[in-house]
Enzyme design. Structure first.
Site, PDB file in Angstrom:
ATOM      1  N   MET A 106       0.862  -1.159   0.000  1.00  0.00           N
ATOM      2  CA  MET A 106       0.000   0.000   0.000  1.00  0.00           C
ATOM      3  C   MET A 106       0.912   1.227   0.000  1.00  0.00           C
ATOM      4  SD  MET A 106      -3.067   1.156  -0.185  1.00  0.00           S
ATOM      5  CE  MET A 106      -4.200  -0.138   0.358  1.00  0.00           C
ATOM      6  N   ASP A 107       0.780   2.074  -0.996  1.00  0.00           N
ATOM      7  CA  ASP A 107       1.597   3.278  -1.102  1.00  0.00           C
ATOM      8  C   ASP A 107       0.917   4.437  -0.386  1.00  0.00           C
ATOM      9  OD1 ASP A 107       3.371   1.883  -2.659  1.00  0.00           O
ATOM     10  OD2 ASP A 107       2.923   2.937  -4.527  1.00  0.00           O
ATOM     11  N   ASN A 141      18.071   0.503 -14.244  1.00  0.00           N
ATOM     12  CA  ASN A 141      18.341   1.842 -14.728  1.00  0.00           C
ATOM     13  C   ASN A 141      19.848   2.076 -14.701  1.00  0.00           C
ATOM     14  OD1 ASN A 141      19.072   2.653 -12.083  1.00  0.00           O
ATOM     15  ND2 ASN A 141      17.005   3.393 -11.648  1.00  0.00           N
ATOM     16  N   GLY A 154      17.101   7.578 -18.811  1.00  0.00           N
ATOM     17  CA  GLY A 154      16.373   8.837 -18.706  1.00  0.00           C
ATOM     18  C   GLY A 154      16.148   9.473 -20.061  1.00  0.00           C
ATOM     19  N   ASP A 164       8.241   0.294 -13.598  1.00  0.00           N
ATOM     20  CA  ASP A 164       7.544  -0.995 -13.571  1.00  0.00           C
ATOM     21  C   ASP A 164       6.748  -1.213 -14.850  1.00  0.00           C
ATOM     22  OD1 ASP A 164       8.501  -1.621 -10.988  1.00  0.00           O
ATOM     23  OD2 ASP A 164       6.949  -0.374 -10.088  1.00  0.00           O
TER      24      ASP A 164
END
Length: 297
Positions: free
Chosen positions: A17-18, A180, A201, A232
């Protein structure tokens, strides 16, 4: 393409849960920043990738764990509503995982993850077919991922985030690793990996095959609202695109377009179109936006 994108994908990973505080800027160490706006929404790298893959048109199931609490029930319902098979989500005594996230006006973020039930995620009772792809991340820990890699007979993809040292056995087992540029620099062992996707980026993304550059794709213009779920979404799109038989450059370009779409959505689990949509000309894919993003992890 449409039929291929429905190939089976299992995501093994975290479900959180964010709790998101959005403010004008991020605080420095020891500083308090006022005027924030609080939101609560489904998240976790595993759940984000499963939802993205389902919305992109994949046939997806989630393997993970939540607590026996209101947050856990809400997260299972959100996964199911997005079209994810949740039969592999265990309910445990530990509380549901929580991510505390601060986001500034440019979409940059700071995240602290409290794993809760995610710390106990295993593949117990889960069987995988040879024609099934498995996508993992490292929010559930390297040991759980390594055990899954040993058990799975088919295609194995790893989003090596958050970055931590990878056993040589795990690196050798991966058909695809996604990171990344910061994570790539922290993981020199990836020079031995079979296929590594790196996001840069504004410079787009690249694929390295056996340590050699195999393909590049430019970033796509985007209006950045929130970067939490963009990496994601990129991961889910790239796995589906490669499994659908797209060439490396075409798969990267599609994943970049998905990531660019995702950063324009305030949700950790952004609304997405079927994968085919992101193979259209750039103007049709992303419309008119004014910043740059590639959806990197």
């Amino acid at each position: 393409m449409n039929e291929s994108s429905r190939r089976a994908l299992t995501v093994l990973g975290s479900i959180n849960m964010d709790l998101i505080a959005t403010a004008d800027r991020l605080p420095a160490a020891g500083e308090t920043v006022g005027g924030g706006v609080l939101s609560r929404q489904p998240g976790g790298k595993g759940a984000n990738q499963a939802v993205a893959a389902a919305r992109l048109g994949g046939s997806v199931r989630m393997v993970g764990a939540v607590g026996d609490d209101d947050a856990g029930r809400q997260l299972i319902a959100a996964l199911a509503e997005a079209g994810v098979d949740v039969a592999g989500v265990a309910v445990r005594e530990e509380p549901t995982g929580t991510a505390l996230i601060a986001v500034d006006r440019r979409g940059e973020n700071q995240i602290v993850v409290c794993p809760g039930a995610n710390a106990g995620v295993t593949m117990d009772g889960v069987s995988l077919g040879e024609d099934e792809a498995l996508l993992c991340q490292l929010e559930i820990g390297v040991e759980a991922v390594l055990e899954a890699a040993r058990r799975h007979p088919g295609y194995f993809a790893l989003n090596a985030a958050p970055a931590e040292r990878l056993p040589a056995e795990l690196v050798r087992r991966c058909d695809l690793v996604i990171v990344n540029e910061t994570e790539y620099a922290l993981l020199p062992e990836l020079s031995e990996a079979r296929l590594v996707a790196v996001t840069y980026g504004e410079q787009g993304s690249a694929l390295y095959e056996d340590g050699r550059l195999a393909a590049r794709a430019a970033a796509q213009s985007a209006r950045v609202v929130n970067t939490i779920g963009a990496g994601d979404a990129f991961c889910a799109a790239l796995v589906l695109a490669l499994r659908a038989g797209l060439a490396h450059e075409e798969a990267l370009a599609a994943a970049n377009a998905v990531g660019a779409h995702a950063v324009g959505d305030p949700s950790s689990q952004p609304k997405l179109s079927p994968l085919e949509h992101y193979l259209e000309p750039r103007s049709a894919v992303i419309g008119s936006r004014d910043a740059s993003a590639d959806g990197g992890s």
